[in-house]
Design a protein around this motif. Structure first.
Motif, PDB file in Angstrom:
ATOM      1  N   ALA A   7       0.838  -1.206   0.000  1.00 18.75           N
ATOM      2  CA  ALA A   7       0.000   0.000   0.000  1.00 18.75           C
ATOM      3  C   ALA A   7       0.872   1.255   0.000  1.00 18.75           C
ATOM      4  O   ALA A   7       0.546   2.262  -0.643  1.00 18.75           O
ATOM      5  CB  ALA A   7      -0.925  -0.010   1.214  1.00 18.75           C
ATOM      6  N   LEU A   8       2.015   1.179   0.712  1.00 18.88           N
ATOM      7  CA  LEU A   8       2.923   2.331   0.738  1.00 18.88           C
ATOM      8  C   LEU A   8       3.451   2.626  -0.661  1.00 18.88           C
ATOM      9  O   LEU A   8       3.505   3.787  -1.088  1.00 18.88           O
ATOM     10  CB  LEU A   8       4.098   2.045   1.691  1.00 18.88           C
ATOM     11  CG  LEU A   8       5.194   3.125   1.709  1.00 18.88           C
ATOM     12  CD1 LEU A   8       4.633   4.443   2.229  1.00 18.88           C
ATOM     13  CD2 LEU A   8       6.394   2.673   2.557  1.00 18.88           C
ATOM     14  N   GLY A   9       3.818   1.564  -1.383  1.00 19.94           N
ATOM     15  CA  GLY A   9       4.331   1.759  -2.734  1.00 19.94           C
ATOM     16  C   GLY A   9       3.297   2.397  -3.650  1.00 19.94           C
ATOM     17  O   GLY A   9       3.616   3.306  -4.435  1.00 19.94           O
ATOM     18  N   ALA A  10       2.050   1.917  -3.550  1.00 20.93           N
ATOM     19  CA  ALA A  10       0.981   2.495  -4.388  1.00 20.93           C
ATOM     20  C   ALA A  10       0.748   3.953  -4.024  1.00 20.93           C
ATOM     21  O   ALA A  10       0.528   4.802  -4.908  1.00 20.93           O
ATOM     22  CB  ALA A  10      -0.296   1.688  -4.202  1.00 20.93           C
ATOM     23  N   THR A  11       0.805   4.245  -2.722  1.00 22.81           N
ATOM     24  CA  THR A  11       0.619   5.639  -2.291  1.00 22.81           C
ATOM     25  C   THR A  11       1.748   6.520  -2.810  1.00 22.81           C
ATOM     26  O   THR A  11       1.511   7.638  -3.299  1.00 22.81           O
ATOM     27  CB  THR A  11       0.568   5.710  -0.744  1.00 22.81           C
ATOM     28  OG1 THR A  11      -0.460   4.830  -0.281  1.00 22.81           O
ATOM     29  CG2 THR A  11       0.276   7.121  -0.267  1.00 22.81           C
TER      30      THR A  11
END
Length: 421
Positions: A7-11
Motif C-alpha cells: 500500500a505504501l508503494g501504491a501511495t
C-alpha cells in the motif's frame, strides 16, 4: 502471475505522479515515473514493476482506440463550425434575458454531443463575452455558467471520460450517458443559481465587439445530424440489443455529419484535426494505465476499504470518493475517471455495487476537482475570457460545488437508493 505492491508503494506512486504533474511534468511522464518509483518502493523488482506497468497500459488500449475514433466526430463538430452554430442558436433562442442560462445550456449541449469541455467553453466564450458586455455581466458569472454547463454535459456525453469509465466497468456507453442525465440536470440548476449571484462579482466586460453571425456556418439542423446519428447508433444496443461499438458509431456520426453539411471534401482535414486533439488524451491514458497497473495490484484498495469500515462509511462511497480524489490528483475529468475506474473498478463491483452504478458514481465524482490549477482546463478556460489567474482561482469553490452536487445526486440515485441498477 501474482505480484503484489505494498500500500505504501501504491501511495508513493500516486504522490510522485501528482507532485510531478504539479511541477508541470507531462501527465503521461509523471504517471509513468510515479508508477515505476511506486513499484520499486512497494517491494517489487524492476522486471516485475515494468510488467505491471505494461499490463496496466495494455488494459487501456480499447479505451484509447475508441477515443481516437471519437476524434472524427469531435473534429467535424469543431472545425466545420457545427459547434459554433449549435451554441449560437441556443443563445439566440433563449435570449439575453436568460443569458447565463443560455450560455450554460449551449455549453452543456456541445459537450453532450461530443465536444471536449474545454473546447466547448472556448467555442461559447466569444458569445458570452459579447452578451456580458451588453448586459454588464461579470467574467466570473459567464465563465462559471459555461463551465457548469460543460460539466453537466460532460457526464452524459460520448467524450473520452465516459468512454474510459464505460470501458473499465464493461457497461454500454449509452447506459452511462443516460445515467448522467438526472445529476446533470441538478448540476445545471446549481450552475444557474450560482452564476446569477455572481453577475456583479469580479471584472465586468466592456467594449467587446459584436460577433459576426456566421454566414458560412452550417444550419442548426445539419449541424446536429452527426451527433444524432452517433447517439442513435449507440442506442441500438439498449433498445434492440444490437451492439454498435463506439469505435464505429462515433466516426460514422462524424462522417454522416460532414456529408449532410456538404463538407465531405474537408472530412480528412477534420479527422486529422480531431485526431490531433485526441492524441494527447490517448497518450495520457497510456500513462494512466501504467499507474493503474501498479495501484490495482497493490494492497492500497484493502487499506481504503478498511478505512471506510473504520469510519462506518458504506462501501458505495468508494466510487465517488475515488473519482473525486483522482480528478483532484490529475486535474482532469478524463484522467481522473480513467485512473479511478481502472484502479478501483473491480473492488467497487466486488463490494456488491453494480457496474453501471460504480461507473456513474466514479464519473460524476471526477467532476468535483477536475478544474484545479495544475490541469490544462483551468488555464484554457481562463484564457477563453481573458481572465487573470487570481480571479480564475476564485471560481474553484463554485466549480467544486457544482461537481459535488452532481456527485451527490449520482450517489443518492445509484448508491443510496440503488435506482436503475
Amino acid at each position: 502471475m501474482d505480484i503484489q505492491v505494498s500500500a505504501l508503494g501504491a501511495t508513493i506512486a500516486l504522490v510522485v505522479a501528482i507532485v510531478l504533474i504539479l511541477r508541470k511534468v507531462s501527465p503521461a511522464y509523471g504517471m509513468i515515473a510515479g508508477a515505476f518509483i511506486g513499484g520499486i518502493v512497494g517491494g517489487v523488482n524492476v522486471a516485475d514493476t515494468v510488467t505491471l506497468m505494461m499490463d496496466g497500459a495494455k488494459g487501456m488500449i480499447p479505451a484509447v482506440l475508441r477515443i481516437l475514433a471519437a476524434g472524427v466526430l469531435a473534429g467535424v463538430l469543431i472545425e466545420s463550425g457545427a459547434a459554433s452554430s449549435i451554441a449560437e442558436t441556443i443563445v439566440q433562442k433563449l435570449g439575453e434575458t436568460r443569458a447565463l442560462l443560455a450560455l450554460a445550456v449551449a455549453t452543456l449541449l456541445l459537450t453532450a454531443v461530443g465536444v471536449f469541455i474545454d473546447v466547448a467553453v472556448i467555442t461559447v466564450a466569444p458569445i458570452g463575452l459579447a452578451i456580458a458586455s451588453r448586459a454588464n455581466l461579470s467574467k466570473t458569472a459567464i465563465l462559471l455558467a459555461m463551465i457548469g454547463g460543460g460539466k453537466a454535459g460532460n457526464i452524459m456525453s460520448p467524450n473520452p471520460n465516459a468512454i474510459a469509465a464505460a470501458d473499465a466497468f464493461h457497461v454500454p456507453l449509452t447506459s452511462l450517458m443516460a445515467a448522467g442525465i438526472i445529476p446533470a440536470a441538478f448540476g445545471l440548476i446549481v450552475t444557474y443559481v450560482i452564476a446569477k449571484k455572481l453577475v456583479r462579482k469580479g471584472t465586468l466586460v466592456y467594449g467587446v465587439q459584436e460577433r459576426e453571425s456566421g454566414g458560412e456556418g452550417p444550419s442548426i439542423l445539419t449541424a446536429i445530424v452527426g451527433p444524432l446519428v452517433a447517439i442513435v447508433l449507440l442506442a441500438l444496443r439498449p433498445l434492440f440489443n444490437l451492439a454498435i461499438d463506439p469505435i464505429i458509431a462515433l466516426p460514422v456520426g462524424g462522417i454522416v455529419g460532414a456529408i449532410v453539411m456538404q463538407k465531405r471534401k474537408k472530412l480528412n482535414d477534420y479527422a486529422i484535426s480531431g485526431l490531433s486533439k485526441m492524441s494527447g488524451v490517448a497518450i495520457m491514458l497510456v500513462g494512466t494505465g501504467t499507474l493503474a497497473g501498479i495501484v490495482a495490484n497493490s494492497s492500497l484498495k484493502d487499506t481504503i476499504i478498511s478505512g471506510l469500515d473504520h469510519f462506518g462509511l458504506p462501501a458505495f462511497v468508494l466510487a465517488p470518493i475515488s473519482g473525486i480524489l483522482m480528478s483532484g490528483a490529475t486535474a482532469s475529468t478524463t484522467a481522473g475517471t480513467a485512473v479511478a475506474s481502472n484502479v478501483f473498478g473491480e473492488t467497487i463491483m466486488s463490494l456488491g455495487i453494480s457496474a453501471l452504478a460504480g461507473a456513474a458514481m466514479v464519473h460524476s465524482g471526477a467532476t468535483v476537482l477536475d478544474h484545479l490549477p495544475h490541469g490544462s482546463f483551468f488555464h484554457a478556460t481562463a484564457g477563453s475570457v481573458h481572465m487573470e489567474i487570481k480571479e480564475r482561482l476564485k471560481l474553484i469553490p463554485y466549480e467544486s460545488l457544482i461537481g459535488l452536487m452532481m456527485a451527490v445526486m449520482s450517489t443518492l440515485i445509484f448508491g443510496v437508493f440503488r435506482l436503475f441498477s
